[in-house]
Design a protein around this motif. Structure first.
Motif, PDB file in Angstrom:
ATOM      1  N   ARG A   1       0.832  -1.212   0.000  1.00  0.00           N
ATOM      2  CA  ARG A   1       0.000   0.000   0.000  1.00  0.00           C
ATOM      3  C   ARG A   1       0.864   1.257   0.000  1.00  0.00           C
ATOM      4  O   ARG A   1       0.552   2.237   0.675  1.00  0.00           O
ATOM      5  CB  ARG A   1      -0.924   0.001   1.225  1.00  0.00           C
ATOM      6  N   ALA A   2       1.919   1.263  -0.771  1.00  0.00           N
ATOM      7  CA  ALA A   2       2.843   2.401  -0.776  1.00  0.00           C
ATOM      8  C   ALA A   2       2.140   3.695  -1.170  1.00  0.00           C
ATOM      9  O   ALA A   2       2.494   4.777  -0.686  1.00  0.00           O
ATOM     10  CB  ALA A   2       4.020   2.122  -1.714  1.00  0.00           C
ATOM     11  N   GLU A   3       1.133   3.601  -2.038  1.00  0.00           N
ATOM     12  CA  GLU A   3       0.429   4.817  -2.459  1.00  0.00           C
ATOM     13  C   GLU A   3      -0.294   5.485  -1.289  1.00  0.00           C
ATOM     14  O   GLU A   3      -0.529   6.696  -1.318  1.00  0.00           O
ATOM     15  CB  GLU A   3      -0.560   4.486  -3.570  1.00  0.00           C
ATOM     16  N   ASP A   4      -0.633   4.710  -0.279  1.00  0.00           N
ATOM     17  CA  ASP A   4      -1.297   5.294   0.884  1.00  0.00           C
ATOM     18  C   ASP A   4      -0.337   6.057   1.786  1.00  0.00           C
ATOM     19  O   ASP A   4      -0.769   6.665   2.774  1.00  0.00           O
ATOM     20  CB  ASP A   4      -2.000   4.201   1.702  1.00  0.00           C
ATOM     21  N   THR A   5       0.964   6.026   1.456  1.00  0.00           N
ATOM     22  CA  THR A   5       1.927   6.834   2.210  1.00  0.00           C
ATOM     23  C   THR A   5       2.146   8.197   1.562  1.00  0.00           C
ATOM     24  O   THR A   5       2.973   8.971   2.035  1.00  0.00           O
ATOM     25  CB  THR A   5       3.276   6.102   2.361  1.00  0.00           C
ATOM     26  N   HIS A   6       1.428   8.488   0.470  1.00  0.00           N
ATOM     27  CA  HIS A   6       1.445   9.832  -0.126  1.00  0.00           C
ATOM     28  C   HIS A   6       0.639  10.771   0.766  1.00  0.00           C
ATOM     29  O   HIS A   6      -0.343  10.358   1.394  1.00  0.00           O
ATOM     30  CB  HIS A   6       0.817   9.835  -1.511  1.00  0.00           C
ATOM     31  N   LEU A   7       1.021  12.041   0.788  1.00  0.00           N
ATOM     32  CA  LEU A   7       0.180  13.011   1.479  1.00  0.00           C
ATOM     33  C   LEU A   7      -1.102  13.263   0.696  1.00  0.00           C
ATOM     34  O   LEU A   7      -2.205  13.264   1.251  1.00  0.00           O
ATOM     35  CB  LEU A   7       0.941  14.316   1.711  1.00  0.00           C
ATOM     36  N   LYS A   8      -0.991  13.482  -0.586  1.00  0.00           N
ATOM     37  CA  LYS A   8      -2.172  13.615  -1.442  1.00  0.00           C
ATOM     38  C   LYS A   8      -2.642  12.213  -1.809  1.00  0.00           C
ATOM     39  O   LYS A   8      -1.903  11.428  -2.396  1.00  0.00           O
ATOM     40  CB  LYS A   8      -1.841  14.407  -2.700  1.00  0.00           C
ATOM     41  N   LEU A   9      -3.879  11.890  -1.450  1.00  0.00           N
ATOM     42  CA  LEU A   9      -4.380  10.542  -1.649  1.00  0.00           C
ATOM     43  C   LEU A   9      -5.379  10.476  -2.800  1.00  0.00           C
ATOM     44  O   LEU A   9      -5.860  11.504  -3.281  1.00  0.00           O
ATOM     45  CB  LEU A   9      -5.045  10.045  -0.369  1.00  0.00           C
ATOM     46  N   ASP A  10      -5.690   9.263  -3.221  1.00  0.00           N
ATOM     47  CA  ASP A  10      -6.762   9.015  -4.168  1.00  0.00           C
ATOM     48  C   ASP A  10      -7.747   8.072  -3.482  1.00  0.00           C
ATOM     49  O   ASP A  10      -7.551   6.861  -3.455  1.00  0.00           O
ATOM     50  CB  ASP A  10      -6.222   8.378  -5.449  1.00  0.00           C
ATOM     51  N   LEU A  11      -8.791   8.650  -2.890  1.00  0.00           N
ATOM     52  CA  LEU A  11      -9.756   7.874  -2.116  1.00  0.00           C
ATOM     53  C   LEU A  11     -11.065   7.669  -2.865  1.00  0.00           C
ATOM     54  O   LEU A  11     -12.083   7.344  -2.249  1.00  0.00           O
ATOM     55  CB  LEU A  11     -10.025   8.570  -0.775  1.00  0.00           C
ATOM     56  N   ASP A  12     -11.032   7.858  -4.168  1.00  0.00           N
ATOM     57  CA  ASP A  12     -12.222   7.633  -4.970  1.00  0.00           C
ATOM     58  C   ASP A  12     -12.688   6.191  -4.794  1.00  0.00           C
ATOM     59  O   ASP A  12     -11.896   5.247  -4.897  1.00  0.00           O
ATOM     60  CB  ASP A  12     -11.930   7.917  -6.445  1.00  0.00           C
ATOM     61  N   GLU A  13     -13.980   6.016  -4.502  1.00  0.00           N
ATOM     62  CA  GLU A  13     -14.596   4.713  -4.274  1.00  0.00           C
ATOM     63  C   GLU A  13     -14.019   3.994  -3.053  1.00  0.00           C
ATOM     64  O   GLU A  13     -14.147   2.783  -2.920  1.00  0.00           O
ATOM     65  CB  GLU A  13     -14.486   3.824  -5.522  1.00  0.00           C
ATOM     66  N   ARG A  14     -13.389   4.746  -2.164  1.00  0.00           N
ATOM     67  CA  ARG A  14     -12.875   4.178  -0.914  1.00  0.00           C
ATOM     68  C   ARG A  14     -13.457   4.962   0.263  1.00  0.00           C
ATOM     69  O   ARG A  14     -13.914   6.097   0.126  1.00  0.00           O
ATOM     70  CB  ARG A  14     -11.340   4.262  -0.861  1.00  0.00           C
ATOM     71  N   ASN A  15     -13.405   4.353   1.417  1.00  0.00           N
ATOM     72  CA  ASN A  15     -13.823   5.049   2.626  1.00  0.00           C
ATOM     73  C   ASN A  15     -12.841   6.173   2.911  1.00  0.00           C
ATOM     74  O   ASN A  15     -11.627   5.929   2.985  1.00  0.00           O
ATOM     75  CB  ASN A  15     -13.842   4.054   3.803  1.00  0.00           C
ATOM     76  N   PRO A  16     -13.293   7.405   3.078  1.00  0.00           N
ATOM     77  CA  PRO A  16     -12.345   8.482   3.366  1.00  0.00           C
ATOM     78  C   PRO A  16     -11.579   8.281   4.659  1.00  0.00           C
ATOM     79  O   PRO A  16     -10.482   8.821   4.818  1.00  0.00           O
ATOM     80  CB  PRO A  16     -13.229   9.733   3.438  1.00  0.00           C
ATOM     81  N   ASP A  17     -12.110   7.483   5.571  1.00  0.00           N
ATOM     82  CA  ASP A  17     -11.383   7.221   6.810  1.00  0.00           C
ATOM     83  C   ASP A  17     -10.138   6.371   6.575  1.00  0.00           C
ATOM     84  O   ASP A  17      -9.291   6.256   7.456  1.00  0.00           O
ATOM     85  CB  ASP A  17     -12.300   6.538   7.825  1.00  0.00           C
ATOM     86  N   ASP A  18     -10.009   5.773   5.370  1.00  0.00           N
ATOM     87  CA  ASP A  18      -8.764   5.079   5.034  1.00  0.00           C
ATOM     88  C   ASP A  18      -7.585   6.040   5.018  1.00  0.00           C
ATOM     89  O   ASP A  18      -6.436   5.619   5.131  1.00  0.00           O
ATOM     90  CB  ASP A  18      -8.878   4.405   3.665  1.00  0.00           C
ATOM     91  N   GLY A  19      -7.864   7.324   4.851  1.00  0.00           N
ATOM     92  CA  GLY A  19      -6.801   8.326   4.833  1.00  0.00           C
ATOM     93  C   GLY A  19      -6.479   8.899   6.193  1.00  0.00           C
ATOM     94  O   GLY A  19      -5.582   9.736   6.323  1.00  0.00           O
TER      95      GLY A  19
END
Length: 633
Positions: free
Chosen positions: A390-408
């Motif tokens: 999940r390396a992309e989830d270590t970005h400050l700017k995220l892509d949470l489209d179709e995901r729970n925003p609490d994942d960020g």
């Protein structure tokens, strides 16, 4: 806040072509044309179409049915209508009885439809209106299992006399207790009238009463515009204790004295914050100590911060959470992320600001220790995410489209964001950086912005004027922690970490370990210094001196319990069980349960404990633990 996993909730939607009869849960299909796919279009985790019709002011009329766990209400939306004949709102598991347009007393019933429900986002509520309509009134009731609502039976409160209620709307749960346009990009003002049972004091993120009245009806005003996730309500047996002309504490009667003592430095924190980044914009800063089921350390509802009672350690050692929630009065509440992809703009700035408040009130060394502990947690989070692919989830700017925003809502937004700002401060100097932050808050006050908006402002107002080249792209859009991250050192933490090594590698335990000589952060570093390995005999000897297992400090107890589970210190089980049945804060539950599932025996024991503890948790917490343990209820 940490990762949130929501359950699959099946909503039964009734569609009817008949006219509304005024009975509960009757829905009227919208006009002769069926809704097309555009109705279901989701923008920023919301079905609302703000460019067409958007709320500017919300007036709530609510009746609290505490025994039935239901709120009956009317949400009266004053809207800006750009000439459209439909308005869209977000609803989740709400019962809509009717919708009208026009002023109270002159209302006209109109047709509406609730579209197909999504387990995460709820459903679109589409309402037929005229192009000139500016007042939309939605009559509704909540369901007892509404995700934003935490209901507690009297026996789960301090006195056992009255039930208790609190809301938790962030990120997209407000739609489960109010029909709203549930997106952070739209800021609204609101007013409310709440009717509560006798003996129950309701409070909101607005102007508040400080004592009961005879009528049981209370009114509220929030004159500064806020995003809908900051709409908050609580109700219970509460007392108020004033701390200064513009601050105070609410708590249940059995906790009010301890709460007022623990948070006595709030006026100093307000002075420190205003000295750093300008006048407090919300008139009053009160805090409310909630029951133990509250899933977070705090929630920055304007004028009424919600706090967990786990912060009451007896020595003021955990008040950095209060500094954090106060800092949100600038970063998050005053200047808000437009989308949940930009959540770091709220939390990164707030963690940075929190640390500056703590430095000003308690000294540089305390601030350093807090930052180092947070950085250790960030490193662990990055490592875990990378191992999970999940390396992309270590970005400050995220892509949470179709995901729970609490994942960020992880250490990335909070701590990586803060260290990005700390590193910028090192490059330009504190004086210039403080002026930049002041100007930034003034430039965007009561507005929302994206990461890209901020980066333009950063380049124009800080980097270019100071001829600074900075790896902004790597920090914002890159994985992990950049190599140029600022390094923080603390002699005090270094000493306790060295002590850990002496104890771990030595044959006997020093006899002069004294808790009162160390801060919470030092003892956390001390426990972490064992790197997950310590004999049961030495853990028992440490407990004999320091009594970590019964310390009353939830941060220390969680670290100690995790270490004990890893090393088969089964004598801790009674204390762990008591803790898990009392505390609903997800920050503590997640590491304990995650460690317990590592062995089959502990996993089975954890499920036994959880079966007893789960009724004490808020949905935000039990959804997470359900997933960890692999259980369904």
């Amino acid at each position: 806040m940490f990762k949130l996993i929501l359950p699959l909730i099946a909503l039964s939607i009734l569609f009817s072509c008949q006219e509304n009869t005024g009975q509960d849960q009757v829905q009227v299909q919208s006009n002769s044309d069926q809704e097309n796919n555009e109705t279901q279009k989701i923008t920023n985790h919301s079905y609302s179409k703000l460019d067409e019709v958007k709320t500017t002011h919300l007036n709530l009329e609510l009746t609290l049915n505490m025994n039935d766990r239901v709120i009956d209400g009317v949400a009266r939306h004053e809207v800006k209508n750009n000439g459209f004949e439909k308005a869209y709102f977000d609803v989740k598991n709400l019962n809509i009885s009717k919708v009208t347009t026009g002023k109270k007393g002159e209302e006209k019933e109109v047709q509406f439809e609730i579209g197909e429900s999504d387990t995460l986002l709820g459903a679109p509520l589409s309402i037929n209106i005229n192009k000139t309509d500016e007042l939309i009134n939605i009559y509704y009731s909540t369901n007892p299992d509404a995700e934003a609502l935490g209901w507690l039976d009297p026996e789960l409160t301090g006195s056992g006399k009255f039930p208790f209620l609190y809301t938790q709307g962030q990120a997209i749960l407000t739609r489960s207790w109010i029909p709203v346009q549930d997106t952070p990009e739209n800021r609204i003002t609101y007013s409310a009238k709440v009717k509560a049972p006798k003996g129950i004091l309701p409070l909101m993120s607005a102007t508040n009463p400080t004592e009961l009245n005879d009528s049981g009806v209370y009114t509220y005003e929030m004159q500064q515009a806020i995003p809908c996730y900051l709409l908050a309500l609580t109700a219970g047996e509460l007392e108020y204790r004033q701390l200064s002309h513009n601050s105070g504490v609410y708590a249940e009667p059995h906790l009010i004295d301890a709460s007022a003592k623990e948070f006595k430095d709030i006026p100093k924190m307000i002075d420190a914050a205003e000295g750093l980044y300008g006048k407090y914009a919300w008139d009053v800063y009160d805090v409310l100590v909630l029951p133990y089921s509250f899933p977070f350390g705090g929630m920055e509802n304007p004028r009424l911060t919600f706090l967990t009672p786990t912060l009451i350690a007896g020595d003021g050692s955990l008040v950095s959470t209060v500094a954090h929630e106060l800092a949100h009065s600038w970063s998050g509440n005053l200047v808000t992320n437009s989308t949940w992809d930009d959540f770091w703009l709220n939390e990164g700035f707030t963690v940075y600001f929190e640390n500056r408040i703590m430095e000003k009130v308690y000294g540089e060394e305390v601030a350093k220790m807090l930052a180092i502990i947070e950085y250790q947690e960030l490193q662990n989070t990055v490592q875990q995410m990378e191992e999970e692919g999940r390396a992309e989830d270590t970005h400050l700017k995220l892509d949470l489209d179709e995901r729970n925003p609490d994942d960020g809502m992880t250490d990335i937004a909070y701590v990586k964001g803060a260290f990005f700002l700390k590193t910028l401060e090192r490059e330009v100097g504190r004086e210039k950086f403080d002026q930049f932050i002041n100007d930034y808050f003034n430039a965007y006050k009561f507005e929302t912005l994206t990461t890209e908006d901020f980066l333009k402002y950063l380049e124009t107002n800080l980097l270019e004027p100071n001829n600074v080249e900075f790896n902004t792209e790597e920090w914002i859009y890159g994985a992990g922690i950049p190599d140029n991250v600022v390094q923080i050192e603390s002699d005090r933490l270094a000493k306790v970490q060295a002590l850990s090594k002496v104890i771990k590698n030595g044959e006997s335990l020093p006899k002069d370990l004294k808790r009162e000589d160390k801060t919470t952060q030092e003892w956390m570093a001390f426990i972490r210094g064992f790197e997950g390995e310590l004999s049961v005999e030495k853990m028992e000897a440490i407990d004999a001196q320091l009594n970590f297992k019964n310390s009353g400090n939830s941060e220390i107890m969680t670290e100690w319990f995790v270490l004990g589970i890893k090393n088969d210190y089964k004598a801790l089980r009674p204390e762990i069980k008591a803790f898990l049945k009392k505390v609903g804060r997800r920050k503590f539950l997640e590491p304990i349960y995650t460690t317990l599932i590592q062995t089959e025996e502990n996993h089975e024991w954890a499920k036994e404990v959880y079966s007893e503890a789960r009724p004490f948790y808020h949905a935000i917490s039990f959804n997470t633990v359900d997933e960890i343990l692999g259980v369904e209820y």
